[in-house]
Write an enzyme that holds these catalytic residues in place. Structure first.
Site, PDB file in Angstrom:
ATOM      1  CG  ASP A  99       1.450   1.390   9.475  1.00 52.14           C
ATOM      2  OD1 ASP A  99       2.027   1.678   8.412  1.00 52.14           O
ATOM      3  OD2 ASP A  99       0.666   2.169  10.056  1.00 52.14           O
ATOM      4  CG  ASP A 129      -0.191  -0.285   2.534  1.00 54.92           C
ATOM      5  OD1 ASP A 129       1.039  -0.454   2.494  1.00 54.92           O
ATOM      6  OD2 ASP A 129      -0.839  -0.347   3.598  1.00 54.92           O
ATOM      7  CG  HIS A 130       3.131   2.437   3.251  1.00 56.70           C
ATOM      8  ND1 HIS A 130       2.213   1.529   3.710  1.00 56.70           N
ATOM      9  CD2 HIS A 130       3.286   3.347   4.246  1.00 56.70           C
ATOM     10  CE1 HIS A 130       1.835   1.882   4.939  1.00 56.70           C
ATOM     11  NE2 HIS A 130       2.474   2.977   5.279  1.00 56.70           N
ATOM     12  NE  ARG A 186       8.652   6.197   8.801  1.00 54.45           N
ATOM     13  CZ  ARG A 186       8.236   7.389   8.350  1.00 54.45           C
ATOM     14  NH1 ARG A 186       9.108   8.323   8.059  1.00 54.45           N
ATOM     15  NH2 ARG A 186       6.961   7.629   8.153  1.00 54.45           N
ATOM     16  CB  SER A 231       6.328   6.182  11.323  1.00 53.28           C
ATOM     17  OG  SER A 231       6.986   5.031  10.906  1.00 53.28           O
ATOM     18  NE  ARG A 291       1.645   9.539  12.566  1.00 55.68           N
ATOM     19  CZ  ARG A 291       2.054   8.300  12.726  1.00 55.68           C
ATOM     20  NH1 ARG A 291       2.752   7.707  11.795  1.00 55.68           N
ATOM     21  NH2 ARG A 291       1.819   7.676  13.848  1.00 55.68           N
TER      22      ARG A 291
HETATM   23  C1  MIC Z   1       2.851   6.388   8.720  1.00 56.08           C
HETATM   24  O1  MIC Z   1       1.652   6.582   8.693  1.00 56.08           O
HETATM   25  O2  MIC Z   1       3.671   7.175   9.234  1.00 56.08           O
HETATM   26  C2  MIC Z   1       3.373   5.117   8.091  1.00 56.08           C
HETATM   27  C3  MIC Z   1       4.087   5.466   6.863  1.00 56.08           C
HETATM   28  O3  MIC Z   1       2.303   4.274   7.765  1.00 56.08           O
HETATM   29  C4  MIC Z   1       4.296   4.451   9.106  1.00 56.08           C
HETATM   30  C5  MIC Z   1       4.971   3.258   8.636  1.00 56.08           C
HETATM   31  C6  MIC Z   1       6.190   3.497   7.812  1.00 56.08           C
HETATM   32  O4  MIC Z   1       6.951   4.410   8.082  1.00 56.08           O
HETATM   33  O5  MIC Z   1       6.394   2.718   6.896  1.00 56.08           O
HETATM   34  C7  MIC Z   1       3.620   4.094  10.432  1.00 56.08           C
HETATM   35  O6  MIC Z   1       2.614   4.659  10.754  1.00 56.08           O
HETATM   36  O7  MIC Z   1       4.165   3.283  11.188  1.00 56.08           O
HETATM   37 FE1  SF4 Z   2      -0.829   4.662   4.982  1.00 58.21          FE
HETATM   38 FE2  SF4 Z   2       0.176   5.340   7.375  1.00 58.21          FE
HETATM   39 FE3  SF4 Z   2      -1.248   7.085   5.897  1.00 58.21          FE
HETATM   40 FE4  SF4 Z   2      -2.453   5.049   7.000  1.00 58.21          FE
HETATM   41  S1  SF4 Z   2      -1.436   6.713   8.066  1.00 58.21           S
HETATM   42  S2  SF4 Z   2      -2.751   5.771   4.917  1.00 58.21           S
HETATM   43  S3  SF4 Z   2      -0.922   3.438   6.843  1.00 58.21           S
HETATM   44  S4  SF4 Z   2       0.722   6.186   5.395  1.00 58.21           S
END
Ligand code: MIC
Ligand code: SF4
Length: 781
Positions: free
Chosen positions: A174, A109-110, A668, A666, A469
């Site tokens: 995630d 998805d990312h 990550r 995140s 976010r």
């Molecule tokens: C996000 O919403 O910040 C992400 C991208 O989904 C991250 C995961 C990532 O950095 O791959 C998360 O929420 O953990």
């Molecule tokens: Fe994707 Fe993270 Fe955004 Fe949700 S918050 S849509 S998992 S990047």
């Protein structure tokens, strides 16, 4: 203490079988706990207790001191997404394991970048990321994981539609994994190595969380939506207010919110640092389970309602006297949904909230740019059938008056099932009729996968989204973009008004015929489609029945994937006179430490992604300098990753100094692996966000906090830092640190840590993975 049963041959089970077993376990463990501790239990206590590892003894509740004791749990499921999942799987492979011991799925998805629209963007992503998708698919087939193809949807939406169940415990790589709390599950975001360990059959360790109760009464009405519940809670608790706590929603108002509305609320608990958030099982969850083809699970849950809900005495006692809440919760928040106004939060932090009626004053006071450039709805947070129906209701009102949005409107459906259903039922057409462009069923602009060639470099602009976010640079990589968040229906209204100061509560729009009109609040929308969700096919690949025949595909010359090497063991010596790579000021999220957007390409290649280290971090010693600092070797101002590589070349370890809630956002683990890879010995911060602190510990970086946060200001750019007595590190014992100032003065300060005995072993071994690997080797001997 740990479960050594690696590689145990547990077949991937069908969900009803799994759920039956989980409910039996819950029943037995909760009964045993009740015999020892005779008091009413909250729902999160029940689920945690029901998933405690076999080694847990229930002699009293002393073993479960919130915010203090670590517990070992056995999660029922693991979910991985395509960018954090790469490292998880690489680490799983490095540990030498053959098959996942717990049902696991991978979701692509990312990696789909939003450029033109759904079809061309998904095709382009398939081509550009082919190598990564092939790796994930082949590894999934080999190691027993379900693989959701690109275009199938966003991890949390797909999990809610297919796997989440009341009373379950899952972990996901995630931070928005808690989305499944809307279906009564404790679902927790973790770093990749935590997931790899659980996939290997080990128990999972968690700091036993505190509990925050949110008592809901009344009913949402007018423009207020579930999103406003969490935006309101975020404004009360702030971005770190729920760290190491589970938020438990209850009260009559809970049942007045749909299952997917609940998921919006639990999803965004991540924004306030919560371990996770959860609602008790109710009719709305049953409705959703039945509508998503899981009648058997609804029937099982209906038979076990007592296990899946709070003991009724708790609400009764709290209703009699709010003070009684201290017997069950560390903090209580009460919300009368009937009085809730729609909220807007932002820019740049999700806790900067105000009701829409106050927005206009804030715009004037802060000089926010009133003109909106783009409005975006969807994401894992807000793309349910109900959300899209309410957004479409507002669109329909505009269409009837012959008008379109004044600004570009982008829609990212959360899953193919939602997309196909709203296409069939007309909501999509209504949005398109007012000018919407439909993007892929993926994260897209929510994670910086958004190409905006029309935007000039450095051009300030305002966007509004229904995402979760809004850190600087988050959506389009531009720190000057001011990003505000609200509910999908509010975002549509703002797109029609074209201004951030537009309030559908008070302001009018001009119809095509010149008459003025006010938007009506969207009608109550169906939480699930009357005709059922549309069946979608060709989006899932099951694990191989003959895994030995599957080869995991990693191209040796790849610049996207790199096999990992073990990090070296700690050499047993104190850290002596190390330079400071960066002293950061203010907010330093994982988006600042390891930015996403174009860097998502390299999430499977540790060396390449290390070049983004701290590129978004604000240098505390140099006003306004972002991503750069002083190289102590040549006194030049250079980028942090460049300096770190120079130090690494010379075998010099270094330190990061952080501010409050360092590493928020995140999950990550790259934000911990890249510093480790480039030679970071320790991060000393005023405080940490939960997942990042664990990630640092797991990767072998010492995570320390100032005993006195004021000591942060004693650290100067040119100081060297010694951390001593490392051979005597003990749980709950402070650590000595000497600041060697450039004028020759030495100053001693005291540091704290939250390591327990087994976590200290991770540090000594060089990483938790090194321990997993040696356990695996021992089990093969
Ligand atoms: C996000 O919403 O910040 C992400 C991208 O989904 C991250 C995961 C990532 O950095 O791959 C998360 O929420 O953990
Ligand atoms: Fe994707 Fe993270 Fe955004 Fe949700 S918050 S849509 S998992 S990047």
């Amino acid at each position: 203490m740990r479960n050594n049963n690696l590689n145990s041959k547990i077949e991937v089970e069908t969900t009803p079988n799994l759920v039956t077993k989980v409910y039996e376990k819950l029943q037995n463990k909760i009964s045993a706990f009740r015999r020892a501790v005779n008091r009413p239990l909250t729902i999160c206590e029940k689920i945690l207790i029901g998933h405690l590892d076999e080694s847990a003894v229930f002699s009293s509740s002393d073993a479960l001191v919130a915010g203090n004791s670590y517990v070992l749990l056995n999660p029922d499921r693991v979910a991985l997404q395509d960018v954090t999942g790469q490292m998880t799987i690489l680490q799983f492979m490095l540990a030498g394991l053959k098959r996942t011991a717990v049902p696991t799925t991978v979701h692509c998805d990312h990696l789909i970048q939003a450029r033109i629209g759904s079809d061309p963007d998904t095709k382009a992503a398939l081509y550009e990321n082919n190598e990564v998708f092939q790796f994930l698919e082949s590894a999934s087939r080999k190691y027993g994981m379900g693989f959701w193809k690109p275009g199938a949807g966003i991890i949390h939406q797909v999990v809610l539609e297919n796997y989440a169940f009341p009373g379950g415990l899952m972990i996901g790589t995630d931070s928005h994994t808690p989305n499944a709390g809307g279906l009564g599950m404790l679902a927790i975001g973790v770093g990749g190595l935590d997931a790899a360990e659980v996939m290997a059959g080990m128990s999972w360790e968690l700091l036993y969380p505190k509990r925050i109760g949110v008592y809901l009464k009344g009913e949402l009405n007018s423009w207020a939506s579930p999103k406003d519940v969490i935006l309101f809670v975020a404004s009360k608790l702030t971005v770190s207010g729920a760290t190491n706590a589970i938020i438990e929603y209850f009260g009559p108002g809970a049942a007045a919110i749909s299952c997917t509305g609940k998921a919006t609320i639990t999803n965004m608990g991540a924004e306030i640092g919560a371990t996770c958030s959860v609602f008790p099982y109710d009719k709305r969850m049953e409705t959703y389970l039945r509508a998503t083809g899981r009648r058997a699970i609804a029937d099982l849950a209906n038979k076990r309602v007592k296990l899946l809900t709070q003991d009724p005495q708790i609400e009764k006692e709290i209703c009699e006297n709010r003070e009684n809440s201290i017997n069950y919760f560390d903090q209580l928040i009460e919300i009368d949904l009937s009085n809730l106004e729609p909220y807007i939060v932002g820019p740049h932090t999700p806790d900067l909230a105000r009701p829409i009626s106050k927005m206009i004053d804030d715009i004037k006071k802060n000089n926010y740019l009133d003109t909106i450039s783009v409005a975006l709805i969807g994401s894992c947070t807000n793309s349910s059938y109900e959300d899209m129906s309410r957004a479409a209701d507002v669109a329909e009102q505009a269409r009837e008056k012959g008008i379109k949005t004044k600004v570009s409107l982008q829609v990212t459906p959360g899953s193919e099932m939602i997309r196909a259903t709203i296409e069939r039922d007309g909501q999509m057409q209504l949005l398109i009729d007012i000018g919407a462009n439909v993007l892929a069923n993926a994260c897209g602009p929510c994670i910086g996968q958004w190409s905006r060639p029309e935007l000039k470099k450095g051009e300030p602009n305002t966007i509004v989204t229904s995402y979760n976010r809004n850190f600087p640079g988050r959506n389009d990589g531009r720190r000057e973009t001011m990003n505000f968040i609200g509910s999908p229906e509010l975002v549509i209204a703002l797109a029609l008004g074209g201004r951030l100061s537009f309030s559908p509560l008070t302001d009018e729009l001009t119809a095509n015929d010149g008459t003025r009109f006010k938007l009506k609040p969207p009608k109550i929308a169906p939480e699930t489609p009357e005709r059922g969700f549309k069946d979608v096919t060709d989006i899932y690949i099951a694990p191989a029945t003959d895994p030995n025949s599957v080869e995991v595909i990693i191209n040796k010359d790849s610049d996207r994937l790199q096999e990992l090497q073990h990090f070296p063991k700690w050499d047993g010596k104190d850290f002596e006179k190390l330079p400071i790579l960066a002293k950061v000021r203010g907010k330093c999220t994982t988006d600042h430490i390891s930015p996403a957007g174009p860097w998502l390409m390299y999430r499977g290649h540790l060396d390449k992604i290390s070049d983004n280290l701290l590129l978004g971090a604000v240098n505390a010693d140099r006003d306004g300098e972002v991503g750069r600092g002083k190289n102590t070797l040549n006194s030049k101002i250079e980028s942090f990753p460049h300096i770190a590589r120079e130090y690494k070349k010379r075998g010099l370890k270094w330190i990061i100094v952080g501010d409050n809630n360092y590493g928020e956002g995140s999950s990550r683990e790259h934000a911990a692996m890249t510093p480790r890879y480039l030679g970071c010995a320790a991060v000393i911060a005023k405080s940490f966000a939960r997942i990042h602190e664990t990630n640092l510990k797991k990767q072998g970086v010492l995570a320390l906090t100032f005993a006195d946060p004021l000591d942060y200001s004693k650290i100067m750019e040119d100081d060297r830092i010694s951390i001593i007595g490392l051979n005597n590190l003990k749980p709950r014992k402070s650590v000595n640190c000497i600041l060697h100032h450039v004028d020759g003065r030495d100053e001693e300060i005291s540091l704290r840590h939250s390591y327990n005995e087994s976590q200290l072993e991770w540090f000594r071994a060089g990483s938790a993975l090194n321990i997993l690997h040696s356990m695996e080797e021992a089990s093969l001997e």
